[in-house]
Write a protein that holds these residues in place. Structure first.
Motif, PDB file in Angstrom:
ATOM      1  N   GLY B  74       0.850  -1.187   0.000  1.00 47.25           N
ATOM      2  CA  GLY B  74       0.000   0.000   0.000  1.00 47.25           C
ATOM      3  C   GLY B  74       0.884   1.235   0.000  1.00 47.25           C
ATOM      4  N   THR B  75       0.284   2.393  -0.021  1.00 47.86           N
ATOM      5  CA  THR B  75       1.096   3.607   0.026  1.00 47.86           C
ATOM      6  C   THR B  75       1.892   3.652   1.321  1.00 47.86           C
ATOM      7  OG1 THR B  75      -0.860   4.583  -0.911  1.00 47.86           O
ATOM      8  CG2 THR B  75       0.975   6.068  -0.428  1.00 47.86           C
ATOM      9  N   LEU B  76       3.160   3.962   1.202  1.00 46.51           N
ATOM     10  CA  LEU B  76       3.979   4.132   2.399  1.00 46.51           C
ATOM     11  C   LEU B  76       3.878   5.592   2.823  1.00 46.51           C
ATOM     12  CD1 LEU B  76       7.204   2.176   1.365  1.00 46.51           C
ATOM     13  CD2 LEU B  76       5.629   1.524   3.170  1.00 46.51           C
ATOM     14  N   TRP B  77       3.190   5.806   3.927  1.00 48.81           N
ATOM     15  CA  TRP B  77       3.101   7.174   4.443  1.00 48.81           C
ATOM     16  C   TRP B  77       4.290   7.398   5.341  1.00 48.81           C
ATOM     17  CZ3 TRP B  77      -0.696  10.062   2.344  1.00 48.81           C
ATOM     18  CH2 TRP B  77      -1.781   9.375   1.785  1.00 48.81           C
ATOM     19  N   ILE B  78       5.253   8.162   4.853  1.00 46.07           N
ATOM     20  CA  ILE B  78       6.483   8.351   5.603  1.00 46.07           C
ATOM     21  C   ILE B  78       6.227   9.149   6.877  1.00 46.07           C
ATOM     22  CG2 ILE B  78       8.823   9.285   5.503  1.00 46.07           C
ATOM     23  CD1 ILE B  78       8.355   6.931   3.654  1.00 46.07           C
ATOM     24  N   ARG B  79       5.278  10.054   6.800  1.00 44.12           N
ATOM     25  CA  ARG B  79       5.112  11.000   7.898  1.00 44.12           C
ATOM     26  C   ARG B  79       4.795  10.356   9.259  1.00 44.12           C
ATOM     27  NH1 ARG B  79       3.136  16.957   7.315  1.00 44.12           N
ATOM     28  NH2 ARG B  79       3.174  17.499   9.520  1.00 44.12           N
ATOM     29  N   PRO B  80       3.717   9.539   9.377  1.00 41.08           N
ATOM     30  CA  PRO B  80       3.430   8.996  10.710  1.00 41.08           C
ATOM     31  C   PRO B  80       4.573   8.159  11.277  1.00 41.08           C
ATOM     32  CG  PRO B  80       1.560   8.655   9.244  1.00 41.08           C
ATOM     33  CD  PRO B  80       2.671   9.173   8.397  1.00 41.08           C
ATOM     34  N   ILE B  81       5.062   7.183  10.505  1.00 39.98           N
ATOM     35  CA  ILE B  81       6.125   6.322  11.050  1.00 39.98           C
ATOM     36  C   ILE B  81       7.397   7.121  11.257  1.00 39.98           C
ATOM     37  CG2 ILE B  81       6.794   5.432   8.739  1.00 39.98           C
ATOM     38  CD1 ILE B  81       6.982   3.418  12.003  1.00 39.98           C
ATOM     39  N   GLY B  82       7.675   8.052  10.361  1.00 39.31           N
ATOM     40  CA  GLY B  82       8.868   8.882  10.495  1.00 39.31           C
ATOM     41  C   GLY B  82       8.822   9.725  11.751  1.00 39.31           C
ATOM     42  N   CYS B  83       7.689  10.370  11.987  1.00 37.09           N
ATOM     43  CA  CYS B  83       7.583  11.250  13.161  1.00 37.09           C
ATOM     44  C   CYS B  83       7.637  10.449  14.459  1.00 37.09           C
ATOM     45  CB  CYS B  83       6.281  12.051  13.120  1.00 37.09           C
ATOM     46  SG  CYS B  83       6.313  13.327  11.870  1.00 37.09           S
ATOM     47  N   VAL B  84       6.948   9.302  14.468  1.00 32.98           N
ATOM     48  CA  VAL B  84       6.940   8.495  15.692  1.00 32.98           C
ATOM     49  C   VAL B  84       8.352   7.997  15.998  1.00 32.98           C
ATOM     50  CG1 VAL B  84       6.124   6.322  16.689  1.00 32.98           C
ATOM     51  CG2 VAL B  84       4.518   7.828  15.527  1.00 32.98           C
ATOM     52  N   THR B  85       9.059   7.526  14.952  1.00 32.83           N
ATOM     53  CA  THR B  85      10.422   7.032  15.158  1.00 32.83           C
ATOM     54  C   THR B  85      11.346   8.160  15.610  1.00 32.83           C
ATOM     55  OG1 THR B  85       9.986   5.527  13.335  1.00 32.83           O
ATOM     56  CG2 THR B  85      12.241   5.661  14.081  1.00 32.83           C
ATOM     57  N   LEU B  86      11.255   9.292  14.911  1.00 32.88           N
ATOM     58  CA  LEU B  86      12.094  10.436  15.266  1.00 32.88           C
ATOM     59  C   LEU B  86      11.817  10.877  16.703  1.00 32.88           C
ATOM     60  CD1 LEU B  86      14.136  12.516  14.183  1.00 32.88           C
ATOM     61  CD2 LEU B  86      12.195  13.967  13.571  1.00 32.88           C
ATOM     62  N   ALA B  87      10.547  10.878  17.077  1.00 30.88           N
ATOM     63  CA  ALA B  87      10.178  11.279  18.434  1.00 30.88           C
ATOM     64  C   ALA B  87      10.853  10.372  19.451  1.00 30.88           C
ATOM     65  CB  ALA B  87       8.657  11.229  18.601  1.00 30.88           C
ATOM     66  N   PHE B  88      10.867   9.076  19.143  1.00 29.44           N
ATOM     67  CA  PHE B  88      11.496   8.112  20.047  1.00 29.44           C
ATOM     68  C   PHE B  88      12.992   8.343  20.156  1.00 29.44           C
ATOM     69  CE2 PHE B  88      10.274   4.031  22.032  1.00 29.44           C
ATOM     70  CZ  PHE B  88       8.967   4.361  22.284  1.00 29.44           C
ATOM     71  N   VAL B  89      13.621   8.558  19.003  1.00 31.82           N
ATOM     72  CA  VAL B  89      15.068   8.770  19.003  1.00 31.82           C
ATOM     73  C   VAL B  89      15.415  10.045  19.765  1.00 31.82           C
ATOM     74  CG1 VAL B  89      17.067   9.230  17.530  1.00 31.82           C
ATOM     75  CG2 VAL B  89      15.424   7.462  16.889  1.00 31.82           C
ATOM     76  N   LEU B  90      14.631  11.112  19.539  1.00 35.53           N
ATOM     77  CA  LEU B  90      14.891  12.367  20.244  1.00 35.53           C
ATOM     78  C   LEU B  90      14.719  12.182  21.754  1.00 35.53           C
ATOM     79  CD1 LEU B  90      13.217  14.982  17.892  1.00 35.53           C
ATOM     80  CD2 LEU B  90      15.654  14.706  18.378  1.00 35.53           C
ATOM     81  N   PHE B  91      13.731  11.379  22.129  1.00 34.94           N
ATOM     82  CA  PHE B  91      13.540  11.095  23.552  1.00 34.94           C
ATOM     83  C   PHE B  91      14.807  10.462  24.120  1.00 34.94           C
ATOM     84  CE2 PHE B  91      12.468   8.149  26.948  1.00 34.94           C
ATOM     85  CZ  PHE B  91      11.674   8.909  27.779  1.00 34.94           C
ATOM     86  N   GLY B  92      15.349   9.494  23.383  1.00 34.48           N
ATOM     87  CA  GLY B  92      16.566   8.829  23.841  1.00 34.48           C
ATOM     88  C   GLY B  92      17.740   9.788  23.946  1.00 34.48           C
ATOM     89  N   LEU B  93      17.828  10.707  22.976  1.00 37.85           N
ATOM     90  CA  LEU B  93      18.963  11.639  22.962  1.00 37.85           C
ATOM     91  C   LEU B  93      18.885  12.663  24.082  1.00 37.85           C
ATOM     92  CD1 LEU B  93      19.306  12.328  19.126  1.00 37.85           C
ATOM     93  CD2 LEU B  93      20.910  11.076  20.588  1.00 37.85           C
ATOM     94  N   THR B  94      17.653  12.989  24.498  1.00 31.47           N
ATOM     95  CA  THR B  94      17.529  14.100  25.445  1.00 31.47           C
ATOM     96  C   THR B  94      17.322  13.679  26.897  1.00 31.47           C
ATOM     97  OG1 THR B  94      15.213  14.212  24.815  1.00 31.47           O
ATOM     98  CG2 THR B  94      16.694  15.841  23.832  1.00 31.47           C
TER      99      THR B  94
END
Lengths: 502, 150
Positions: B74-94
């Motif tokens: 199906g269409t790969l919506w980069i935005r939801p998975i991208g934002c959720v993953t980035l949010a997690f990584v930023l949490f780890g970094l901060t």
């Protein structure tokens, strides 16, 4: 009587203020996550593992088990009232349950679901009581070759019963087995596939994999689908069923309980397959199959009974053989290991208070759940009004902090993110990740027993065919694999899973 | 036979490529470890076996996707998975550098970008509420050893 003494022992463990409270807490949490779509028992139990660390093992297991079977109750509520399955195992319940609700019989459908779940839950627990000890007795005589063959059989069954493409199910399973071997080799102590990360020397964290694949990926998919929640909840008028309804539910509940109990024990069977099979069975034996899908009471009673019976009996292989039969049970292995319990036949013998305490708590939990789900239904319906845009933030924050607190390292937060992306891709590629989790837990066990067997036999693989029990287990496995290859069986299997879409 | 090679199931091909790639990476990672033999398996024995099966299954899936019709991605919506993953990584970094409150606020803000319905004031409200609640529950209640503020 031995049994009575054991039950008394179990009761003395389960009926303490702390354990009763934790059982209730587990059942409440289970109902809650059952009701909320997009949050399942796998992610929730993984998330709560670190929280239970300071509890006594039996208390932790009582609570975590309560979450699992409680979710089976809660899932039906959403299915009936909103036509959204709160859990995968409630997909079938939504078909007729929602139709009943539209006809103003929501209360009756909820009653049937809860009563059926209760009867089946108690029946399933009784099956553990009667079947568990003899099975453990048998398993205590198993040596490495038998264990290896048993695991191979389990993996075969799990693949046969997996949803969707068989090749992909095998691939997910093998990927799980492979990932399970990451970390220091038990025999030589050499690090394997750790890519130089010392944090991986004990293996990839189970919580990270489970939460990534089942928590994070799911959130992303729900956001993508734009789940909103909070609309079109059917009204509940009365919870009391009519006499005809009561009469109509007796046989489906009985059939669902038996079928669910059997399927629950099989590896890869579990709650979802049980509910599909029970629905299909009812449709087959019904005088007017056309009523199904249009609000047949049997269509609610049978699958709801089956999934609860299966939720209970799926504990049998875990508690007696030490082998998880489903992804949720794989999480329970994680919980037991964390508390220093080695799941297996020795648990009943060496830690009877743990086994019997857990069993008795299941009876108690099922009673609690009836009260949680029927008189308090109004309160739970309110949770359905919580919009997903708030819910997913709560899920993410709790997940992130939970993962961090397992070992107080940020490394596992990143691992979870990686598995979140993988889980999302697997979904897009139509690969069901449940066999992966199962493989992940079985991987190290499989390797250890395979190695040990071949050390005993001096490298001769015949060891698996010369020992009678091992041979029988392998033959069953091969038989299953052959059966799936037959076109007729294959068609049946596909049909069975097609019902899900309908 | 007109079995021309063409993408007939992008889901099969995609999964095959991913699985084969993981298998190949696995083979590469264990290249220096001892294989041993069946009677005394070395650390590389089983991982090599599993990784090889993965490569084989991956190639099979790619082949199947080229020959047989099957599900498409199906269409790969980069935005939801991208934002959720980035949010997690930023949490780890901060979380260790700036404390729980900042990490949670950042997580909520970035994750909200992945949702199709969002409003700034609501995100801020949810972020503050969750930062306070998680501080109370995890740090005060469950005494997770992490600092709250920078």
């Amino acid at each position: 009587m031995d049994l009575l003494a054991n039950v008394a022992l179990g009761a003395s463990v389960a009926i303490t203020p702390t354990n009763l409270a934790l059982c209730l807490l587990g059942c409440l949490l289970g109902t809650l996550i059952g009701i909320l779509p997009g949050l399942g028992p796998i992610a929730t139990i993984s998330l709560l593992l670190p929280v239970t660390y300071s509890m006594p093992p039996v208390s932790a297991l009582i609570m975590l088990a309560g979450i699992y079977y409680g979710a089976q109750y809660g899932g039906s509520t959403t299915a009936i009232l909103v036509n959204l399955p709160g859990e995968a195992s409630s997909v079938m319940t939504a078909l007729d349950g929602y139709k009943l609700a539209q006809k103003g019989r929501a209360g009756e459908a909820l009653f049937v679901a809860a009563a059926g779940s209760f009867i089946a839950g108690c029946f399933g627990t009784l099956v553990i009581v009667l079947g568990g000890p003899p099975l453990a007795e048998m398993a205590s005589r198993f040596a490495s070759p038998e264990y290896f063959s048993l695991m191979v059989l389990g993996l075969f069954t799990a693949v046969v019963l997996a949803n969707g493409s068989i090749v992909k199910a095998v691939a997910m399973m093998v990927l799980g087995l492979f990932l399970g071997l990451v970390g220091n080799d038990v025999n030589s102590g050499q690090p394997r596939m750790t890519m130089g990360f010392p944090q991986l020397s004990d293996g990839i964290s189970f919580v990270s994999i489970a939460l990534g694949l089942f928590g994070i990926a799911e959130v992303a998919r729900n956001l993508e689908a734009g789940i909103k929640q909070g609309q079109l909840i059917n009204q509940i008028t009365t919870l009391w069923p009519s006499r005809e309804t009561l009469r109509a539910m007796v046989k489906p509940v009985a059939r669902g309980s038996v079928l669910g109990s059997i399927l629950g024990v099989l590896p890869g069977g579990g709650v979802t397959v049980a509910s599909f099979a029970a629905y299909a069975l009812e449709k087959r034996v019904a005088k007017q199959p056309s009523r199904f899908g249009n609000g047949a009471i049997e269509g609610v009673a049978a699958p709801e009974s089956a999934n609860n019976a299966a939720a209970q009996t799926s504990f049998i292989p875990l508690l007696t053989l030490g082998i998880p039969s489903s992804a949720v049970m794989a999480v329970m292995v994680g919980a037991m290991t964390m508390h220093g319990i080695v799941p297996g036949p020795m648990v009943i013998e060496k830690q009877p208070e743990l086994f019997w305490g857990l069993i008795i708590s299941m009876f108690i939990g099922n009673v609690m759940l009836v009260f949680i789900n029927l008189p308090m239904i109004g309160m739970w319906v309110r949770f359905l009004r919580v919009p997903y845009r708030l819910l997913f933030q709560i899920i993410l924050v709790v997940s992130a902090i939970g993962i961090y607190s397992v070992n107080n390292t940020t490394f596992e937060v990143y691992v979870t993110a990686v598995f979140g992306v993988l889980g999302y891709l697997f979904h897009k590629f139509e690969c069901e990740p449940a066999p992966l989790l199962l493989g992940f837990v079985i991987g190290p066990l499989l390797e250890e027993n395979f190695r040990r067997s071949l050390i005993i036999s001096g490298g001769d693989a015949m060891v698996f065919f010369e020992r009678p029990i091992s041979l029988i287990l392998i033959l069953i496995g091969v038989g299953l694999a052959a059966a799936v290859a037959l076109p007729a069986v294959r068609k049946k299997r596909e049909e069975a899973f097609q019902e899900e879409a309908g | 036979m007109s079995a021309s090679v063409r993408v007939r199931s992008s889901a099969d091909i995609g999964s095959g490529l991913l699985i084969a790639a993981i298998g190949a990476a696995g083979l590469w990672l264990v290249r220096d470890l001892d294989m041993g033999d069946a009677s005394a398996m070395g650390p590389a024995y089983m991982p090599t076996a599993f990784a090889a099966i993965l490569v084989a299954l991956g190639i099979f899936l790619v082949g199947r996707g080229l020959v047989l019709h099957g599900p498409a991605i199906g269409t790969l919506w980069i935005r939801p998975i991208g934002c959720v993953t980035l949010a997690f990584v930023l949490f780890g970094l901060t979380i260790e550098r700036f404390g729980l409150v900042v990490a949670v606020l950042l997580l909520v803000t970035v994750a909200s970008l992945g949702s199709s319905e969002r409003s700034w004031w609501e995100t801020l409200l949810v972020g503050v509420a969750l930062a306070v609640a998680s501080s109370l529950v995890f740090v005060v209640g469950l005494s997770v050893p992490v600092r709250l503020l920078p």
